[in-house]
Design an enzyme around this catalytic site. Structure first.
Site, PDB file in Angstrom:
ATOM      1  N   GLY A   5       0.834  -1.201   0.000  1.00 23.67           N
ATOM      2  CA  GLY A   5       0.000   0.000   0.000  1.00 23.67           C
ATOM      3  C   GLY A   5       0.868   1.249   0.000  1.00 23.67           C
ATOM      4  N   ALA A   6       0.916   1.957  -1.141  1.00 22.18           N
ATOM      5  CA  ALA A   6       1.682   3.206  -1.204  1.00 22.18           C
ATOM      6  C   ALA A   6       0.747   4.382  -0.976  1.00 22.18           C
ATOM      7  CB  ALA A   6       2.397   3.331  -2.546  1.00 22.18           C
ATOM      8  N   GLY A   7      -0.007   4.331   0.133  1.00 20.64           N
ATOM      9  CA  GLY A   7      -0.885   5.441   0.513  1.00 20.64           C
ATOM     10  C   GLY A   7      -0.175   6.283   1.559  1.00 20.64           C
ATOM     11  N   GLU A  13       1.978  -1.433  -4.628  1.00 22.19           N
ATOM     12  CA  GLU A  13       0.734  -0.666  -4.681  1.00 22.19           C
ATOM     13  C   GLU A  13      -0.199  -1.299  -5.718  1.00 22.19           C
ATOM     14  OE1 GLU A  13      -1.005   1.927  -3.212  1.00 22.19           O
ATOM     15  OE2 GLU A  13      -2.426   1.431  -4.795  1.00 22.19           O
ATOM     16  N   VAL A  42      -0.911  -8.429  -4.280  1.00 21.53           N
ATOM     17  CA  VAL A  42      -0.265  -9.436  -3.433  1.00 21.53           C
ATOM     18  C   VAL A  42      -1.145 -10.679  -3.397  1.00 21.53           C
ATOM     19  CG1 VAL A  42       0.512  -9.929  -1.089  1.00 21.53           C
ATOM     20  CG2 VAL A  42       0.895  -7.670  -2.086  1.00 21.53           C
ATOM     21  N   VAL A 102      -3.115  -0.863   3.990  1.00 27.38           N
ATOM     22  CA  VAL A 102      -3.983  -0.808   2.809  1.00 27.38           C
ATOM     23  C   VAL A 102      -5.306  -0.113   3.134  1.00 27.38           C
ATOM     24  CG1 VAL A 102      -2.973  -2.811   1.681  1.00 27.38           C
ATOM     25  CG2 VAL A 102      -4.824  -3.140   3.318  1.00 27.38           C
ATOM     26  N   ASP A 118     -13.583   9.115  12.339  1.00 27.35           N
ATOM     27  CA  ASP A 118     -13.326   8.085  11.324  1.00 27.35           C
ATOM     28  C   ASP A 118     -14.514   7.162  11.083  1.00 27.35           C
ATOM     29  OD1 ASP A 118     -10.791   9.078  11.232  1.00 27.35           O
ATOM     30  OD2 ASP A 118      -9.777   7.221  11.806  1.00 27.35           O
ATOM     31  N   HIS A 149       9.618  38.560   2.908  1.00 27.16           N
ATOM     32  CA  HIS A 149      10.759  38.110   2.094  1.00 27.16           C
ATOM     33  C   HIS A 149      11.978  37.992   2.993  1.00 27.16           C
ATOM     34  CE1 HIS A 149      13.517  37.653  -1.231  1.00 27.16           C
ATOM     35  NE2 HIS A 149      14.269  38.604  -0.697  1.00 27.16           N
TER      36      HIS A 149
HETATM   37  P1  NAD Z   1      -4.662   4.858   2.190  1.00 27.10           P
HETATM   38  O1  NAD Z   1      -6.033   4.716   1.717  1.00 27.10           O
HETATM   39  O2  NAD Z   1      -4.034   6.203   2.258  1.00 27.10           O
HETATM   40  O3  NAD Z   1      -3.671   3.964   1.282  1.00 27.10           O
HETATM   41  C1  NAD Z   1      -3.826   2.607   1.128  1.00 27.10           C
HETATM   42  C2  NAD Z   1      -3.189   2.215  -0.186  1.00 27.10           C
HETATM   43  O4  NAD Z   1      -3.171   0.804  -0.248  1.00 27.10           O
HETATM   44  C3  NAD Z   1      -3.961   2.703  -1.392  1.00 27.10           C
HETATM   45  O5  NAD Z   1      -3.080   3.350  -2.283  1.00 27.10           O
HETATM   46  C4  NAD Z   1      -4.526   1.427  -1.992  1.00 27.10           C
HETATM   47  O6  NAD Z   1      -4.610   1.477  -3.391  1.00 27.10           O
HETATM   48  C5  NAD Z   1      -3.506   0.405  -1.552  1.00 27.10           C
HETATM   49  N1  NAD Z   1      -4.013  -0.973  -1.480  1.00 27.10           N
HETATM   50  C6  NAD Z   1      -5.223  -1.397  -1.049  1.00 27.10           C
HETATM   51  N2  NAD Z   1      -5.295  -2.742  -1.100  1.00 27.10           N
HETATM   52  C7  NAD Z   1      -4.095  -3.174  -1.573  1.00 27.10           C
HETATM   53  C8  NAD Z   1      -3.551  -4.447  -1.851  1.00 27.10           C
HETATM   54  N3  NAD Z   1      -4.260  -5.551  -1.649  1.00 27.10           N
HETATM   55  N4  NAD Z   1      -2.283  -4.522  -2.325  1.00 27.10           N
HETATM   56  C9  NAD Z   1      -1.565  -3.394  -2.534  1.00 27.10           C
HETATM   57  N5  NAD Z   1      -2.038  -2.159  -2.287  1.00 27.10           N
HETATM   58  C10 NAD Z   1      -3.288  -2.055  -1.807  1.00 27.10           C
HETATM   59  O7  NAD Z   1      -4.643   4.119   3.616  1.00 27.10           O
HETATM   60  P2  NAD Z   1      -3.507   4.059   4.730  1.00 27.10           P
HETATM   61  O8  NAD Z   1      -2.227   4.578   4.221  1.00 27.10           O
HETATM   62  O9  NAD Z   1      -3.588   2.689   5.288  1.00 27.10           O
HETATM   63  O10 NAD Z   1      -4.063   5.082   5.790  1.00 27.10           O
HETATM   64  C11 NAD Z   1      -5.325   4.838   6.412  1.00 27.10           C
HETATM   65  C12 NAD Z   1      -6.039   6.101   6.765  1.00 27.10           C
HETATM   66  O11 NAD Z   1      -5.351   6.800   7.759  1.00 27.10           O
HETATM   67  C13 NAD Z   1      -6.181   7.002   5.565  1.00 27.10           C
HETATM   68  O12 NAD Z   1      -7.537   7.261   5.381  1.00 27.10           O
HETATM   69  C14 NAD Z   1      -5.447   8.249   5.941  1.00 27.10           C
HETATM   70  O13 NAD Z   1      -6.186   9.388   5.600  1.00 27.10           O
HETATM   71  C15 NAD Z   1      -5.270   8.165   7.440  1.00 27.10           C
HETATM   72  N6  NAD Z   1      -3.944   8.681   7.766  1.00 27.10           N
HETATM   73  C16 NAD Z   1      -3.687   9.995   7.556  1.00 27.10           C
HETATM   74  C17 NAD Z   1      -2.419  10.483   7.797  1.00 27.10           C
HETATM   75  C18 NAD Z   1      -2.134  11.917   7.536  1.00 27.10           C
HETATM   76  O14 NAD Z   1      -3.061  12.694   7.452  1.00 27.10           O
HETATM   77  N7  NAD Z   1      -0.884  12.335   7.372  1.00 27.10           N
HETATM   78  C19 NAD Z   1      -1.400   9.644   8.214  1.00 27.10           C
HETATM   79  C20 NAD Z   1      -1.703   8.308   8.388  1.00 27.10           C
HETATM   80  C21 NAD Z   1      -2.978   7.841   8.156  1.00 27.10           C
END
Ligand code: NAD
Length: 474
Positions: free
Chosen positions: A189-191, A212, A246, A277, A319, A451
């Site tokens: 998961g590259a989120g 991802e 995966v 994910v 949430d 500035h």
């Molecule tokens: P996310 O939704 O940001 O990213 C999850 C990623 O996993 C997505 O890109 C998705 O396509 C991918 N994915 C899903 N299933 C998969 C699979 N089977 N194989 C490979 N990739 C897969 O979720 P997260 O990173 O787990 O974060 C969870 C929540 O927590 C989010 O809603 C986020 O907003 C929140 N959060 C926010 C912050 C912040 O605001 N800085 C920090 C951490 C978490």
């Protein structure tokens, strides 16, 4: 007769504890039921964000950035450092202290506001009652409340193909607790979490591979900004593989991750694997069946614009309801609901919720993206400015990134601001204020920016919307 409160809040995270404090400020007798227990076995307020989310991850992001800078980032300034050592255990202990200080601070705020705190499981019953089951094994008790606020937060989504073992295969919580730097780290998961935790361990020396599932990088982010960020992350050595599904894994001395992409079956050997994910609402045991609480098909509590559930006097925030899973969004909903309960007006502007991804460079945005405006057929114009053209970013040796402002083509009203670059998390606040006041790009362009500061990039991007940026050819 059950003891009664004006308000009972289930959940003591940023949505729930803020709601309780605001209720107390408004003269309501409030109680919070929260079941979180920190890794030292002690109950702690603050929920995921303070204990195992936003705060500890930022503590590690800052520590790892210091280390990385000393090792790799200061030579351009004419500074060299030799014999730089890393003490991961000390880094983790500092993170734990930051967490403890902050969660202890909320406990103090509860005392100051005379809020009752139950370290217990809370369950909504019929007739505005809450069943409180202490974690110490004592008998459940039932409490009555005029108003109930549900704020139980969310939990990591688990993957059947990658079951957690708490040691080699972990979720976002486990990723905060490695005691050594894994040589090879896999991230599914590259989120948001994947990028933040991947960055931490990459800066400390791990070779990070991210798998991802989607083909696109950060779909909710303005795609020009996302592409610029991806280029930087790849330069840093993050190996992000797209379209990777995966299929399974084998865990022994290390972990073999099997996945499929457009080229067929692949596998990857790593020492640790983080699964991130997405998250799901924690509604599993939130309400007794006969309470009649309405959930949607994905398990979120059904609410209206003002966070009212289908049950009179029962609200849900954070949430567990629609909208982004962001601490500050939950907190604002908590304040809104407290004010509504106290008979005041309360509202959340869902159009101006800022987002931040705490990578290096940081990514921050508010409002609409170019792709969403195109899809909706809304006419727009844009202005962009690169940090490399600002004196301050140059002086800081932080030239990567840009500010993009999107304004309505006819009214000039700012529709979205997107930043990738140094201190984007702080710079975005100006854009939020401008949008909250229905500002135009012309408004931002006419505001004096000090500035030399990074905020000049915001100013120049606003000027660029009408093709009059000073420090670039328009
Ligand atoms: P996310 O939704 O940001 O990213 C999850 C990623 O996993 C997505 O890109 C998705 O396509 C991918 N994915 C899903 N299933 C998969 C699979 N089977 N194989 C490979 N990739 C897969 O979720 P997260 O990173 O787990 O974060 C969870 C929540 O927590 C989010 O809603 C986020 O907003 C929140 N959060 C926010 C912050 C912040 O605001 N800085 C920090 C951490 C978490």
């Amino acid at each position: 007769m059950a003891k009664a409160f004006d308000v009972i809040v289930i959940g003591g995270g940023p949505a729930g504890y803020v709601a309780a404090i605001r209720c107390a400020q408004l003269g309501l007798n409030a109680a919070v039921v929260d079941n979180f227990v920190y890794k030292d076995g002690k109950p702690a307020l603050g929920g995921t964000c303070l204990n195992v989310g936003c705060i500890p991850s930022k503590a590690l992001l800052d520590s790892s950035e210091q280390y990385h800078k000393v090792r790799n980032g200061v030579s351009a300034h004419g500074i060299s450092a030799t014999n730089v050592k890393l003490d991961v255990k000390k880094m983790i202990a500092r993170k734990d202290k930051v967490v403890k200080d902050l969660t202890g601070g909320i406990e103090q705020l509860f005392k100051a506001n005379k809020i009752t705190w139950f370290n217990a499981n809370g369950r909504l019953l019929d007739g505005r009652q809450v069943e409180v089951t202490p974690l110490n094994g004592k008998k459940s008790e039932t409490y009555q409340a005029e108003h109930i606020i549900l704020a139980p937060g969310s939990l990591p989504i688990e993957l059947d193909a990658a079951p957690l073992d708490g040691e080699r295969i972990v979720d976002s919580t486990g990723a905060l607790e490695f005691t050594d730097v894994p040589k090879r780290l896999g991230v599914i998961g590259a989120g948001v979490i994947g990028l933040e935790m991947g960055s931490v361990w990459s800066r400390l020396g791990s070779r990070v591979v991210m798998l991802e599932a989607q083909d696109e990088f950060l779909p909710p982010v303005d795609q020009r900004v996302a592409r610029a960020a991806l280029k930087e992350f790849e330069k840093q050595g993050l190996d992000i593989r797209f379209g990777a599904r995966v299929t399974g894994m084998k865990s022994g001395k290390n972990v073999a991750v099997h996945y499929e992409d457009k080229d067929g079956k692949q596998s990857l050997q790593v020492d640790k694997l983080i699964v991130c994910v997405g998250r799901r609402p924690a509604t599993g045991n939130l309400a007794a069946e006969d309470a009649g609480l309405l959930l949607d098909e994905r398990g979120f509590v059904n609410v209206d614009e003002q966070c009212r559930t289908n049950l009179p006097g029962v609200y849900a925030v954070g949430d567990v309801v629609r909208g982004p899973m962001l601490a500050h969004k939950g907190s604002e909903e908590g304040v809104m609901v407290a004010e509504l309960i106290a008979g005041k007006g309360g509202h959340v502007n869902y159009e101006t919720i800022p987002w931040v991804i705490y990578t290096h460079p940081e990514i921050a945005w508010v409002g609409r993206t170019e792709q969403s405006l195109k899809a909706a057929g809304i006419p727009f114009k844009t202005g962009a400015f690169n940090f490399a053209a600002t004196g301050r970013a140059r002086a800081m040796e932080e030239p990567a990134g840009m500010v993009r402002i999107i304004a309505h083509a006819e009214t000039d009203r700012i529709l979205g601001v997107h930043i990738v670059g140094p201190q984007a998390s702080e710079l975005i606040a100006e854009a939020v204020v401008a949008m909250e006041f229905h500002g135009s790009s012309e408004d931002l362009a006419r505001i004096i920016h000090a500035h030399p500061t990074l905020s000049e990039a915001v100013h120049e991007a606003a000027l660029a919307v009408s093709k009059r940026a000073i420090h670039k050819a328009n």
